[in-house]
Design a protein around this motif. Structure first.
Motif, PDB file in Angstrom:
ATOM      1  N   ASP A 500       0.806  -1.120   0.035  1.00 17.17           N
ATOM      2  CA  ASP A 500      -0.076   0.222  -0.020  1.00 17.17           C
ATOM      3  C   ASP A 500       0.921   1.215  -0.043  1.00 17.17           C
ATOM      4  N   GLY A 501       2.069   0.979  -0.269  1.00 14.43           N
ATOM      5  CA  GLY A 501       2.972   2.393  -0.679  1.00 14.43           C
ATOM      6  C   GLY A 501       3.957   2.670   0.566  1.00 14.43           C
ATOM      7  N   LYS A 502       4.057   2.173   1.716  1.00 15.22           N
ATOM      8  CA  LYS A 502       5.058   2.569   2.613  1.00 15.22           C
ATOM      9  C   LYS A 502       6.214   2.137   2.225  1.00 15.22           C
ATOM     10  N   TYR A 503       7.452   3.244   2.614  1.00 18.01           N
ATOM     11  CA  TYR A 503       8.808   2.803   2.149  1.00 18.01           C
ATOM     12  C   TYR A 503       9.600   2.968   3.371  1.00 18.01           C
ATOM     13  N   TYR A 504      10.688   2.016   3.456  1.00 17.68           N
ATOM     14  CA  TYR A 504      11.500   1.930   4.433  1.00 17.68           C
ATOM     15  C   TYR A 504      12.770   1.078   4.212  1.00 17.68           C
ATOM     16  N   HIS A 505      13.845   1.325   4.911  1.00 19.31           N
ATOM     17  CA  HIS A 505      14.957   0.665   4.794  1.00 19.31           C
ATOM     18  C   HIS A 505      15.219  -0.454   5.847  1.00 19.31           C
ATOM     19  N   PHE A 506      15.555  -1.657   5.392  1.00 23.98           N
ATOM     20  CA  PHE A 506      15.833  -2.678   6.613  1.00 23.98           C
ATOM     21  C   PHE A 506      17.094  -3.743   6.074  1.00 23.98           C
ATOM     22  N   MET A 507      18.178  -2.994   6.871  1.00 29.85           N
ATOM     23  CA  MET A 507      19.361  -3.822   6.747  1.00 29.85           C
ATOM     24  C   MET A 507      19.887  -4.573   7.843  1.00 29.85           C
ATOM     25  N   ASP A 508      18.874  -5.501   8.098  1.00 25.59           N
ATOM     26  CA  ASP A 508      19.288  -6.587   9.033  1.00 25.59           C
ATOM     27  C   ASP A 508      19.605  -8.088   8.451  1.00 25.59           C
ATOM     28  N   ILE A 509      19.869  -8.800   9.188  1.00 18.66           N
ATOM     29  CA  ILE A 509      20.848 -10.239   8.452  1.00 18.66           C
ATOM     30  C   ILE A 509      19.977 -11.473   9.101  1.00 18.66           C
TER      31      ILE A 509
END
Length: 1174
Positions: A500-509
């Protein structure tokens, strides 16, 4: 000009000539005035006005805008007065030319005293004067008068004619002058008095008995007032009539049952009346019974043999009766029943359904179902099936856009149709119809039609043959459009946009849930590991696992998961464990380095592998309408409308505000063994083995069946085969393959979900993966792989901050990214059709530069944006069918032709978003010349192949392959005294393309004579690869040796082992052993077949009659090789059982003979058996 008074029928009577002259027309005055009925009309210069007499009401009647009116005159149509002012001759039907005067009862018609004037004739026999002599004593008179000429047409106006008086000696002994006018709908005659005993004739045909009288025919002669006047209620009733009895093993003979129609009415109490019974179908008389005593009324039924050749069911049946006092006396009036609708009728013939939703169509039968016997245990199994099909399917049904079949509706049913039984035919039957989700944003609502037919009927239900049920229209309203511009995308390191258009960064392992819909269940998990290159805190996709119900598809590019380093495989490991072909569909697009996986509900997952990094660059999930409010995970929750408020839905806590808290909740931890998908055998695979065990009741009838029902059942086709083809869906949508790629052997990874043979495509805890199939050479299909390893540092919680370096700043990065993205894909290419948040892609690009210090990810970001656009436009149906204004291309083709990387470097053309390179060029963007050979070449196991574990007849070769056409040059050598001895020249052949990182080559092609001085310790091949068959690159060497006798290394050094356990001897022994086993298996197989046949014959002969409530055809007995031997242990996956009704079976019957259950109804007695009992 002239016109009617209402302004209609305007006609020019004079017109301008070429020079402006209009000719001459006499005018009554300068200003015209005239009177018509109650109106006064007068003209002014440019209009006509009218007054209503005795009123002040003045209104404009006709207006001219450009011309002046000088005069007007009203003309009255000649003859109109006669057509309105006339006398009538009524109730004199006996003037018909066919009526013969009866002197015993008739008063002779005589026009001697007729007044002269205009007359209109009102008669049931018409108003036309006969134009031929009718004969004396006709027309209710002695001397009839007929027309010696033709009747006028309406345009003839008033005409004069001579009317002849027919007498005994002359057909026109005298004549009378008359006038006739045709007034359009009727005729009028100007008549005068006639000589004695004569009258004018009008009309023709028999004359109906006068009021209060009747006759046998209802016409004169014979009309009488003496007839029964009793009235009763009459109705048609469909019922079962008893017929002949047949001998059925295990049952006492009982009468058969045949459906018939009976005319029901209340018999008069005194019982003295005689009856006539009349039968009609669709208003046409079929058969009549006359002078039937009340005791014989049961003989007057309507049976199908009277009408089956002319009419089909779903007809209107009507009956009528007449009563008589005695045989052949004058009957009473007809007393009719209401029309009886005989057949199968739906609740409506017009329905509307929304895609993905359902409607229920109810059917009622008004006629019972016949049966070979009336015993209750047998009637319970007599039925008639009505098969559903779609006579007017979508014209593009063969096409397959987006891997979703093009259909309109499907049916939730066990077979394509409905069934009415002899005992439940009065019950309403329901058919559940689903709107088919075709995955397209349709340009308009779709419509289809449903029709019911019978493929075959028994002798007792022949009336249902070729039933004609009108088509049922179903309109399908598009719902897929609610998913417009809604897709989840995770790109590079990674940057995620939710449904639905949410934008985020996720740099986990670690392993995370990207998408989960418990409906299937359907899962998409991703693996994230460090991107390498010293990029601290980065995370890249290195694996995607897709579970679809009982099947699993995995693609993995990494050896281990770590926060600090990367360890990639030389070629991606791809594994497919498929228990059902309908679980998922996989296509591989080599030109885009993209896997596309389609789930049964229409959800689509695209996986793009980055050539430069070896990671998975982009994961795109396009949801279907079945994901609305059902899907969850890193991709968020797709709402009914595009509502991002609940996208950050925590696994346990519902919607939260923190994107990191939300994303981390979807981690798969080491304790979640039941959810891990990147292990060798996930728990759900093991659980499915238990669930599908043959003796597990949970495995039987636990799935919903959907049917497409596109084809009509024929009388010669096996209905079992038809249903198995038409009713094999477990979801209300269906995928199909639209891939044109033939180079990727994705299907070779498929495994079967069986208990005894579970073919796995990964080796347990080893460095080599072997794919064993029926081909013995497949033990050469090896790749290097180890079980996935998780480093200890994955649990680290250290936060690593990022800073720009290498001269980059946030402004420079933003400007660079913005320019690159908008140049590569200008917004005017797609903006009218797709909503793309370019700012999100620019921010992703900026973030990647901050992590890497360069533009490494830029190409992957552009590709992700192109994938986003391509995914959306391929769903828009209007773009498929609307052409551009400047050529034959569709809008879809035009947009897709501008989505290729670097515009194919001007060395090719862009088709459907991928480059088709010109001769001499290869690569994703056609930037490489074919003269450049493949690079980064390597072999599994460092080029060592031992014959104790492999056939060593072929080998995989790793590398970076920019083309699907790869050539290899090969030559054979022997290792003698640790030296190469070549015994063949170079040979050139074409390699088998597997994926962008691997090809396969045959080794036997170059093998020559092995004679050599000294002991041969090993043999091998030197191999080099080319993209054009001419320019070859670096060489690799494969060394083949017997690991039971020698130990070799990659430097071509071999040593003999103290004890030689030759694999060659064991292989020869195995061959002999295999021959013995095959011979024994064949013998046991023949014995097994014979035993099964004998057992089946014994079963049919001695089966107890009490057990014969169902008669079935069952295949469960095969030979001892181990397949399908039924000891009550087979599941519904391996056992085929069809329950047949009595109507399905065949029987051979002779008079006085017996019938076996195996021969049940094929040859039945002739229909005369039933007629004799009527």
């Amino acid at each position: 000009m002239r016109s009617n008074l209402n302004g209609s029928e305007i006609t020019h009577i004079l017109d301008y000539n070429g020079y402006g002259s209009i000719g001459f027309l006499g005018l009554d005055s300068e200003e015209g005035i005239d009177i018509s009925d109650d109106h006064i009309f007068f003209s002014e210069p440019n209009q006509i006005k009218q007054f209503i007499k005795n009123s002040s009401n003045l209104e404009t009647f006709w207006r001219f805008l450009d011309d002046d009116i000088f005069d007007m005159t009203l003309y009255e149509k000649t003859g109109i007065k006669e057509c309105t002012e006339y006398a009538e001759i009524k109730n004199e039907d006996k003037r018909s030319k066919d009526y013969i005067t009866d002197f015993s009862s008739d008063q002779v018609i005589n026009d001697t005293y007729l007044n002269e004037g205009w007359y209109r004739i009102i008669s049931a026999n018409g108003d036309k004067m006969p134009s031929s002599p009718p004969g004396t004593m006709h027309c209710g008179t002695i001397y009839p008068i007929w027309l010696n000429g033709k009747l006028p047409t309406e345009n003839d106006g008033n005409v004069s004619r001579k009317a002849c008086i027919q007498k005994e000696n002359d057909i026109c002994e005298q004549f009378i002058d008359i006038e006739i006018r045709n007034c359009g709908g009727f005729l009028i005659y100007y008549l005068q008095k006639t000589p004695p005993n004569s009258s004018f004739c009008f009309g023709s045909g028999q004359v109906v008995c006068s009021f209060g009288t009747l006759s046998e025919t209802g016409f004169y002669p014979g009309c009488s007032s003496s007839y029964p006047r009793t009235t009763v209620d009459v109705a048609v009733q469909a019922e079962l009539m008893e017929g002949s009895s047949f001998q059925i093993p295990g049952y006492d003979p009982t009468p058969s049952l045949l459906p018939v129609f009976r005319c029901k009415f209340e018999k008069v109490s005194n019982g003295t009346y005689i009856y006539d019974i009349f039968w009609y179908i669709n208003g046409i008389e079929i058969i009549s019974y006359f002078n039937i005593p009340v005791d014989d009324i049961n003989m007057t039924v309507l049976i199908h043999t009277y009408w089956i050749d002319e009419y089909k069911m779903n007809m209107e049946v009507q009956c009528a009766i007449r009563m008589r006092y005695s045989v052949n006396l004058v009957p009473g009036p007809f007393q009719y029943s209401a029309n009886f609708k005989a057949g199968i009728f739906p609740g409506s013939y017009d329905y509307t359904v929304i895609e993905g939703e359902s409607i229920t169509i109810s059917f009622k039968s008004t006629v019972p179902v016949g049966c070979i016997a009336s015993h209750k245990n047998l009637t319970a199994h007599c039925d008639q099936s009505f098969y559903v099909f779609q006579p007017e399917r979508n014209a593009d049904v063969g096409s397959c856009p987006n891997n979703i079949a093009t259909k309109d509706i499907i049916f939730k049913a066990q077979f394509c149709g409905i069934k009415f039984g002899a005992t439940d035919w009065q019950e309403e039957k329901k058919l559940k119809v689903y709107g088919f989700s075709d995955g397209l944003y349709n340009s308009g609502d779709r419509s289809t039609y449903i029709r019911l037919s019978t493929s075959a009927v028994s002798a007792f239900n022949e009336m249902w043959q070729n039933v004609q049920i009108p088509n049922i229209k179903v309109k399908v309203i598009d719902k897929d459009a609610s998913m417009t511009n809604r897709l989840c995308q995770s790109i590079n390191d990674p940057h995620i946009t939710t449904f639905d258009g949410k934008y985020y960064h996720f740099m986990d392992i670690g392993e995370f849930v990207m998408y989960r819909n418990d409906k299937g269940p359907y899962w998409v998990h991703t693996l994230l590991t460090n991107c390498g290159y010293g990029w601290q805190g980065s995370a890249c996709h290195c694996g995607i696992a897709i579970r679809s119900r009982s099947s699993l598809f995995v693609i993995r590019t990494c050896k281990s998961i770590s926060r600090t380093k990367k360890e990639l495989l030389k070629t991606p490991v791809t594994k497919l464990i498929s228990c059902d072909d309908n679980d998922l569909l996989i296509d591989f697009n080599q030109a885009r380095n993209e896997y596309k996986v389609t789930l049964p509900i229409g959800t689509e997952i695209k996986i793009s592998i980055s050539r430069w990094s070896g990671f998975i660059g982009t994961v795109t999930v396009k949801p279907s309408i079945y994901d609305i409010n059902e899907a969850k995970g890193l991709c968020g929750v797709p709402s009914v409308t595009k509502d991002p408020s609940d996208d950050y839905t925590h696994r346990h806590n519902g919607p939260v505000s923190s994107d990191q808290e939300f994303a981390k909740s979807w981690r798969i931890t080491s304790a979640m063994t039941n959810e891990q998908l990147f292990v060798d055998e996930p728990d759900f695979i093991k659980n499915d083995l238990i669930l599908n065990l043959p003796n597990n009741p949970a495995s039987i009838n636990n799935s919903t069946t959907f049917c497409t029902c596109e084809d009509q059942a024929s009388s010669t086709e096996s209905l079992d085969d038809l249903n198995s083809i038409q009713c094999n869906l477990t979801e209300s949508t269906e995928f199909c393959s639209s891939s044109q790629q033939s180079g990727n052997q994705i299907n070779s990874y498929s495994t079967s979900c069986t208990i005894s043979k579970r073919k796995r495509r990964s080796l347990d805890h080893s460095s080599v993966v072997r794919r064993s199939t029926a081909d013995a050479d497949d033990n050469d299909d090896v790749t290097e792989s180890q079980p996935l390893v998780f480093d200890e540092d994955i649990n680290s919680t250290d936060v690593i901050s990022q800073t720009f370096r290498n001269g980059w700043t946030v402004d420079i990065a933003y400007q660079t990214c913005q320019e690159a993205l908008t140049t590569a894909i200008p917004s005017d290419v797609y903006s009218d059709f797709v909503e793309v948040d370019v700012e999100n892609f620019i921010q992703s690009c900026v973030s990647d530069i901050e992590v890497t210090g360069d533009k490494s990810f830029l190409t992957d970001t552009i590709n992700a944006m192109a994938t986003n656009i391509m995914t959306e436009i391929s769903r828009n149906e209007s773009l498929f069918i609307i052409n551009t204004t400047d050529g034959p291309q569709t809008i879809l083709e035009q947009i897709a032709s501008k989505l290729c990387i670097n515009n194919c470097s001007n060395n090719g053309i862009c088709v459907s978003g991928q480059c088709e390179c010109s001769n001499g060029y290869i690569g994703d963007d056609c930037s490489k010349e074919t003269s450049t050979p493949p690079v980064n070449i390597g072999l599994p196991a460092e080029g060592l192949c031992t014959t104790t574990t492999r056939s060593c007849k072929k080998t995989n070769i790793y590398g970076d392959f920019l083309s699907m056409e790869v050539w290899y040059k090969i030559r054979y050598f022997k290792v003698v005294d640790n030296s190469k001895l070549y015994s063949s020249n170079w040979e050139i052949n074409k390699a088998q393309y597997r994926n962008m990182f691997m090809v396969t080559v045959d080794l036997d092609v170059s093998r020559k004579t092995r004679s050599a001085s000294g002991p041969t310790m090993a043999e091998g091949y030197e191999i080099t690869l080319s993209n054009d068959g001419t320019n070859f690159g670096e060489e690799v060497t494969i060394l083949i040796y017997d690991g039971g006798c020698f130990s070799c290394n990659k430097s071509m050094t071999c040593v003999s082992l103290e004890i030689c356990e030759s694999s060659i001897e064991s292989q020869e022994n195995n061959k002999d052993g295999n021959k013995t086993i095959i011979a024994l298996a064949s013998s046991f197989g023949v014995i097994g077949v014979v035993v099964c046949l004998l057992a089946l014959l014994f079963y049919l002969k001695h089966k107890n009659s009490d057990e014969k409530t169902k008669v079935g055809v069952y295949s469960g007995c095969q030979h001892e090789s181990g397949k399908n031997v039924d000891n009550g242990m087979l599941s519904n996956r391996t056992k085929t059982f069809r329950e047949n009704t009595i109507s399905d079976l065949d029987v051979y019957i002779e008079d006085g003979g017996e019938a076996s259950v195996g021969n049940f109804e094929k040859q039945l007695p002739p229909q005369t058996r039933f007629k004799n009992n009527l």
